[in-house]
Design a protein around this motif. Structure first.
Motif, PDB file in Angstrom:
ATOM      1  N   MET A 193      49.657 -29.081  93.013  1.00  0.00           N
ATOM      2  CA  MET A 193      48.918 -29.440  94.222  1.00  0.00           C
ATOM      3  C   MET A 193      49.833 -29.825  95.384  1.00  0.00           C
ATOM      4  N   LEU A 194      50.997 -30.371  95.090  1.00  0.00           N
ATOM      5  CA  LEU A 194      51.907 -30.760  96.170  1.00  0.00           C
ATOM      6  C   LEU A 194      52.706 -29.595  96.733  1.00  0.00           C
ATOM      7  N   TRP A 195      52.806 -28.511  96.000  1.00  0.00           N
ATOM      8  CA  TRP A 195      53.519 -27.327  96.479  1.00  0.00           C
ATOM      9  C   TRP A 195      52.521 -26.445  97.228  1.00  0.00           C
ATOM     10  N   VAL A 196      52.122 -26.908  98.399  1.00  0.00           N
ATOM     11  CA  VAL A 196      51.047 -26.276  99.175  1.00  0.00           C
ATOM     12  C   VAL A 196      51.418 -24.862  99.593  1.00  0.00           C
ATOM     13  N   GLY A 197      52.670 -24.605  99.865  1.00  0.00           N
ATOM     14  CA  GLY A 197      53.092 -23.279 100.303  1.00  0.00           C
ATOM     15  C   GLY A 197      52.774 -22.182  99.297  1.00  0.00           C
TER      16      GLY A 197
ATOM     17  N   LEU B 216      41.585 -27.892  84.792  1.00  0.00           N
ATOM     18  CA  LEU B 216      42.910 -27.774  84.163  1.00  0.00           C
ATOM     19  C   LEU B 216      43.589 -29.142  84.048  1.00  0.00           C
ATOM     20  N   SER B 217      43.476 -29.957  85.083  1.00  0.00           N
ATOM     21  CA  SER B 217      44.060 -31.300  85.039  1.00  0.00           C
ATOM     22  C   SER B 217      43.399 -32.138  83.958  1.00  0.00           C
ATOM     23  N   THR B 218      42.092 -32.009  83.841  1.00  0.00           N
ATOM     24  CA  THR B 218      41.376 -32.742  82.801  1.00  0.00           C
ATOM     25  C   THR B 218      41.859 -32.312  81.427  1.00  0.00           C
TER      26      THR B 218
ATOM     27  N   LEU C  63      51.342 -34.111  82.292  1.00  0.00           N
ATOM     28  CA  LEU C  63      50.900 -35.006  83.354  1.00  0.00           C
ATOM     29  C   LEU C  63      51.518 -34.661  84.706  1.00  0.00           C
ATOM     30  N   LEU C  64      52.671 -34.035  84.698  1.00  0.00           N
ATOM     31  CA  LEU C  64      53.356 -33.695  85.937  1.00  0.00           C
ATOM     32  C   LEU C  64      52.878 -32.373  86.555  1.00  0.00           C
ATOM     33  N   ALA C  65      52.449 -31.439  85.732  1.00  0.00           N
ATOM     34  CA  ALA C  65      52.069 -30.103  86.209  1.00  0.00           C
ATOM     35  C   ALA C  65      51.007 -30.111  87.311  1.00  0.00           C
ATOM     36  N   PRO C  66      49.910 -30.863  87.186  1.00  0.00           N
ATOM     37  CA  PRO C  66      48.927 -30.856  88.274  1.00  0.00           C
ATOM     38  C   PRO C  66      49.474 -31.381  89.598  1.00  0.00           C
ATOM     39  N   PHE C  67      50.337 -32.391  89.538  1.00  0.00           N
ATOM     40  CA  PHE C  67      50.915 -32.915  90.772  1.00  0.00           C
ATOM     41  C   PHE C  67      51.787 -31.883  91.454  1.00  0.00           C
ATOM     42  N   VAL C  68      52.631 -31.226  90.681  1.00  0.00           N
ATOM     43  CA  VAL C  68      53.509 -30.203  91.251  1.00  0.00           C
ATOM     44  C   VAL C  68      52.678 -29.057  91.819  1.00  0.00           C
TER      45      VAL C  68
END
Length: 87
Positions: free
Chosen positions: A30-34, A59-61, A23-28
């Motif tokens: 997408m938030l690590w834009v660099g 992938l998130s799904t 559940l955390l992988a997609p957030f990380v």
């Protein structure tokens, strides 16, 4: 004395850690834009910035489905273990 039931602390198991990571992988990601603010490599003419983000939709799904299935299996195992201990 109090009539309140005994509250047990939450149990951290390897399965629950995997669920959290799924559940955390997609957030990380997408938030690590660099990590994806570039145009190369392009995929069928689409810059990396766009296709990388679009790739994370399925992938998130998939990761959410995996986490849900693991959670259901964990809950069934805990319920059956609790029923076995009560008997």
């Amino acid at each position: 004395m109090s009539d309140l039931p005994e509250v047990k602390p939450p149990v951290v198991t390897p399965v629950r850690v995997v669920i959290g990571l799924c559940l955390l992988a997609p957030f990380v990601a997408m938030l690590w834009v660099g990590s994806y603010t570039k145009t190369d490599p392009a995929f069928i003419g689409i810059p990396f910035f766009y296709w990388y983000q679009l790739l994370w939709v399925p992938l998130s799904t998939l990761l959410t489905v995996v986490a849900y299935q693991l959670w259901r299996r964990d809950q069934r195992a805990r319920t059956s273990a609790k029923e076995g201990a009560d008997a």
